[in-house]
Scaffold this motif. Structure first.
Motif, short mmCIF file in Angstrom:
data_model
loop_
_atom_site.label_atom_id
_atom_site.label_comp_id
_atom_site.label_asym_id
_atom_site.label_seq_id
_atom_site.Cartn_x
_atom_site.Cartn_y
_atom_site.Cartn_z
N GLY A 1 0.65 -1.20 -0.13
CA GLY A 1 -0.08 0.06 0.14
C GLY A 1 0.92 1.20 0.08
N ARG A 2 1.97 1.22 -0.32
CA ARG A 2 3.01 2.39 -0.09
C ARG A 2 2.85 2.82 -1.71
NH1 ARG A 2 6.47 1.99 4.34
NH2 ARG A 2 6.05 0.05 5.45
N LEU A 3 2.70 2.30 -2.69
CA LEU A 3 2.50 2.68 -4.02
C LEU A 3 1.21 2.48 -4.52
CD1 LEU A 3 4.11 4.33 -6.23
CD2 LEU A 3 4.84 2.05 -7.04
N GLU A 4 0.26 3.22 -4.52
CA GLU A 4 -1.00 2.78 -4.94
C GLU A 4 -1.57 3.20 -6.25
OE1 GLU A 4 -3.67 4.67 -1.92
OE2 GLU A 4 -3.07 3.51 -0.35
N ARG A 5 -0.84 3.85 -6.99
CA ARG A 5 -1.02 4.39 -8.23
C ARG A 5 -0.31 3.33 -9.38
NH1 ARG A 5 0.45 10.10 -10.48
NH2 ARG A 5 -0.30 8.99 -12.25
N THR A 6 -1.03 3.19 -10.37
CA THR A 6 -0.43 2.34 -11.50
C THR A 6 0.04 3.21 -12.52
OG1 THR A 6 -1.81 0.59 -10.89
CG2 THR A 6 -0.87 0.51 -12.90
N PHE A 7 1.13 3.52 -13.00
CA PHE A 7 1.53 4.47 -13.81
C PHE A 7 1.74 3.97 -15.15
CE2 PHE A 7 3.32 5.56 -9.75
CZ PHE A 7 3.29 6.80 -9.67
N ARG A 8 0.89 4.56 -16.07
CA ARG A 8 0.84 4.09 -17.28
C ARG A 8 0.69 5.17 -18.38
NH1 ARG A 8 -4.02 -0.22 -15.76
NH2 ARG A 8 -2.75 -2.05 -15.32
N PHE A 9 1.25 5.04 -19.77
CA PHE A 9 1.10 5.99 -20.60
C PHE A 9 1.45 5.61 -22.02
CE2 PHE A 9 5.55 5.69 -18.94
CZ PHE A 9 6.39 5.36 -20.16
N ARG A 10 0.99 6.28 -22.81
CA ARG A 10 0.94 5.79 -24.25
C ARG A 10 2.55 5.67 -24.66
NH1 ARG A 10 -2.84 5.83 -27.91
NH2 ARG A 10 -4.03 7.50 -26.39
N GLY A 11 2.67 4.46 -25.41
CA GLY A 11 3.97 4.01 -25.89
C GLY A 11 4.82 3.64 -24.78
N GLN A 12 4.29 3.38 -23.72
CA GLN A 12 5.22 2.75 -22.56
C GLN A 12 6.01 1.35 -23.02
OE1 GLN A 12 2.70 1.75 -19.06
NE2 GLN A 12 4.55 2.67 -17.60
N LEU B 1 16.53 0.87 -13.22
CA LEU B 1 15.48 1.55 -13.70
C LEU B 1 14.68 0.66 -14.71
CD1 LEU B 1 14.32 4.55 -14.50
CD2 LEU B 1 15.55 4.29 -16.54
N LEU B 2 15.11 -0.15 -15.46
CA LEU B 2 14.34 -1.11 -16.28
C LEU B 2 13.40 -1.92 -15.50
CD1 LEU B 2 13.57 -2.34 -18.88
CD2 LEU B 2 15.63 -4.04 -18.73
N GLY B 3 13.91 -2.45 -14.22
CA GLY B 3 13.08 -3.07 -13.36
C GLY B 3 11.78 -2.36 -12.94
N VAL B 4 12.13 -1.08 -12.57
CA VAL B 4 11.08 -0.29 -12.06
C VAL B 4 10.22 -0.01 -13.17
CG1 VAL B 4 10.45 2.23 -11.36
CG2 VAL B 4 12.64 1.00 -10.38
N LEU B 5 10.58 0.51 -14.52
CA LEU B 5 9.76 0.66 -15.39
C LEU B 5 8.86 -0.79 -16.07
CD1 LEU B 5 11.95 2.75 -17.59
CD2 LEU B 5 10.07 3.53 -16.32
N MET B 6 9.37 -1.74 -15.75
CA MET B 6 8.56 -2.98 -15.98
C MET B 6 7.52 -3.30 -15.01
SD MET B 6 11.60 -5.85 -17.21
CE MET B 6 10.27 -7.08 -17.01
N THR B 7 7.59 -2.90 -13.88
CA THR B 7 6.67 -3.22 -12.86
C THR B 7 5.76 -2.12 -12.35
OG1 THR B 7 8.77 -4.25 -11.70
CG2 THR B 7 6.41 -4.19 -10.51
N VAL B 8 6.01 -0.76 -12.71
CA VAL B 8 4.98 0.16 -12.22
C VAL B 8 3.65 0.13 -13.13
CG1 VAL B 8 6.72 1.79 -11.03
CG2 VAL B 8 6.12 2.14 -13.75
N PRO B 9 3.60 -0.25 -14.45
CA PRO B 9 2.32 -0.20 -15.11
C PRO B 9 1.40 -1.53 -14.74
CG PRO B 9 4.00 -0.85 -16.36
CD PRO B 9 4.67 -0.54 -15.18
N ILE B 10 1.80 -2.36 -14.01
CA ILE B 10 1.19 -3.54 -13.81
C ILE B 10 0.50 -3.57 -12.61
CG2 ILE B 10 1.52 -6.15 -13.26
CD1 ILE B 10 4.29 -6.10 -14.61
N GLY B 11 -0.76 -3.76 -12.70
CA GLY B 11 -2.12 -3.95 -11.39
C GLY B 11 -1.90 -5.09 -10.62
N GLY B 12 -2.64 -4.71 -9.61
CA GLY B 12 -2.56 -5.67 -8.52
C GLY B 12 -3.19 -6.96 -8.80
N ALA B 13 -4.10 -7.09 -9.62
CA ALA B 13 -4.47 -8.55 -9.97
C ALA B 13 -3.69 -9.47 -10.70
CB ALA B 13 -5.76 -8.30 -11.33
N ASP B 14 -2.41 -8.53 -11.38
CA ASP B 14 -1.23 -9.56 -11.88
C ASP B 14 -0.16 -9.53 -10.99
OD1 ASP B 14 -2.43 -10.11 -14.21
OD2 ASP B 14 -1.98 -8.12 -15.06
N MET B 15 -0.39 -9.24 -9.71
CA MET B 15 0.79 -9.23 -8.77
C MET B 15 1.41 -10.66 -8.68
SD MET B 15 2.62 -6.74 -7.98
CE MET B 15 2.47 -5.72 -9.24
#
Length: 470
Positions: A157-168, A204-218
């Protein structure tokens, strides 16, 4: 003589790893398997210390310069893990697994960093293959470290947002190419600058790979990074000429890979879809088929219906873990069994927040293993079941997965709880699941909602049945 003892220790460690993993395949023997692998790890550590003292100094690929520091680190790490492991709540188990898994990847990356920095100091001259393997282990271990930390932050619960953008996906692909280029630079011209850039881009790659993934896929993500950590450890074991590390890493990596693929299959999605899709985004038409309204009943009425049923199937979910109500649930089950009701538990492969989360939860409450069935073993039984009670689960029982092609969960195999004659859903409120879509089950004629905290609801159910028996 020391050399023989070291070889025997390494062989014993590898054998214990294999036997332990085999025992972990069944809930009934999993605890024994954990003990075996733990003993194997101790043997591997002893072999690692002995390895450096068993061969001549001039032939050693590495030197052990500070035994006291190494032993202190082992004592601190082992003591902390033992203390935290005994106190962690089942609800916090997924984030603990994610964090400790990341530490394994980080350790492999740190070993690789030492090996690569040694070249910068002119200490080592090794073959190209060994350098490539070391760099690959560093890349994978770094991805596992930073990705697991992000997964831990999401689960905690420390990072509740799912960061997504076009061309991710294109950005992530470009960062991967950049990481490979930085690795090539570091190997061709080893320096503090090239190594720092390489590890920074890998993290950085590890962070970018994980931040767009929602909780249902954890659950799938945790399993994937577990495979990454195993692979990184195996690669660094090769770089260190350490057979125990190679065996342990290959076993963890292969087991994690197979589990990841099986879980993705259980969701009827490819691994690429899990990693690169925009799962959980609002989808036009995703509420198609919603008709009627939710009905609610009192916990006591639901309990008495189950008391006079012939068969009951329990579907546990993460809400049960949050409420810490597994012991009270088993108390209810035992009361129903005393009344002659046949009760089973149905487990979905991705229920909870990590692989096997619900199995661990029920095992903690003392639920016998023979009462617990996997989805493929029990799904056909719902249509002949009097009552299905869903506690804290949502997406894994949503019929939209069968009928709504616009839904993000369409095609995902679900538990057929909606086919029971009567369904009770214990839930805090009318919120949606992790997938962010309406659950069509809640609107069916044969479904009734029992609103409230799972522990409070189960307490009321237990009390109702006890009063009825009196």
């Amino acid at each position: 003589m020391i050399s023989i003892l070291v070889d025997v220790s390494g062989f014993a460690a590898a054998l214990l790893f294999i036997l332990g993993m085999k025992r972990m395949a069944s809930p009934a023997t999993a605890v024994h398997g954990i003990w075996l692998t733990g003993i194997g790890m101790v043997a591997a550590v002893v072999a690692s210390f002995g390895y450096l003292s068993a061969i001549p100094v001039e032939a050693r690929p590495h030197t052990l310069t500070n035994v006291a520091l190494a032993l202190t680190a082992l004592a601190l790490g082992g003591g902390w893990a033992w203390w935290r492991g005994r106190r962690v709540a089942v609800t916090a188990m997924p984030q603990m697994v994610a964090l400790y898994n990341g530490m394994g990847g980080g350790a492999a990356a740190a070993v690789a960093a030492v090996e690569l920095m040694a070249r910068d100091g002119g200490e080592a001259s090794v073959g190209v293959l060994l350098l490539v393997v070391t760099a690959l282990g560093a890349l994978i271990g770094s991805i596992s470290l930073s990705g697991s930390i992000v997964a831990w932050a999401k689960l905690d619960g420390r990072l509740e947002r799912t960061f997504r953008f076009r061309g991710q996906s294109a950005v992530n692909g470009s960062v991967l190419l950049l990481a490979l280029g930085a690795a090539a630079w570091a190997l061709a011209d080893p320096s503090q600058l090239s190594l720092a850039i390489f590890f920074a881009v890998a993290l950085l790659l590890g962070v970018l790979m994980t931040v767009p993934i929602g909780g249902a896929d954890m659950p799938v993500v945790i399993s994937l990074y577990n495979a990454f950590t195993g692979l990184a450890v195996a690669l660094e074991g090769y770089a260190l000429s350490n057979p125990a590390l190679m065996v342990a890493g290959m076993m963890v990596g292969s087991a994690g890979t197979l589990l990841t693929l099986l879980m993705a299959k259980a969701m009827n999605r490819s691994l690429a879809n899990v990693l690169f899709s925009r799962f959980g985004d609002p989808v036009a038409g995703s509420t198609a088929g919603v008709a009627g309204h939710m009905k609610s009943v009192d916990a006591r009425d639901a309990a008495l219906t189950m008391r006079y049923a012939t068969t009951v199937i329990v579907v546990p979910g993460y809400g049960l873990a949050v409420a810490q109500a597994q012991a009270k649930l088993y108390e209810l089950v035992k009361l129903l069994q005393t009344a002659g009701v046949a009760v089973r538990f149905a487990i979905h492969p991705v229920a909870g927040r990590m692989p096997g989360h619900m199995n661990v939860l029920l095992a903690e409450a003392g639920v016998p293993y023979d009462l617990i069935d996997d989805m493929e073993d029990i799904n056909d039984s719902f249509k002949s079941t009097d009552v299905a009670i869903v506690i804290g689960a949502n997406d894994v029982v949503n019929p939209a997965a069968r009928t709504d092609k616009a839904s993000p969960i369409y095609g995902m195999p679900i538990l057929n709880a909606d086919q029971a004659r009567q369904v009770y859903v214990v839930k805090r409120g009318q919120g949606k699941g992790y997938a962010g879509v309406e659950n069509l089950l809640f609107y069916q004629d044969n479904c009734a909602m029992v609103y409230g905290d799972a522990l409070a609801v189960l307490n009321a159910m237990v009390q109702a049945i006890k009063e009825q028996a009196a």
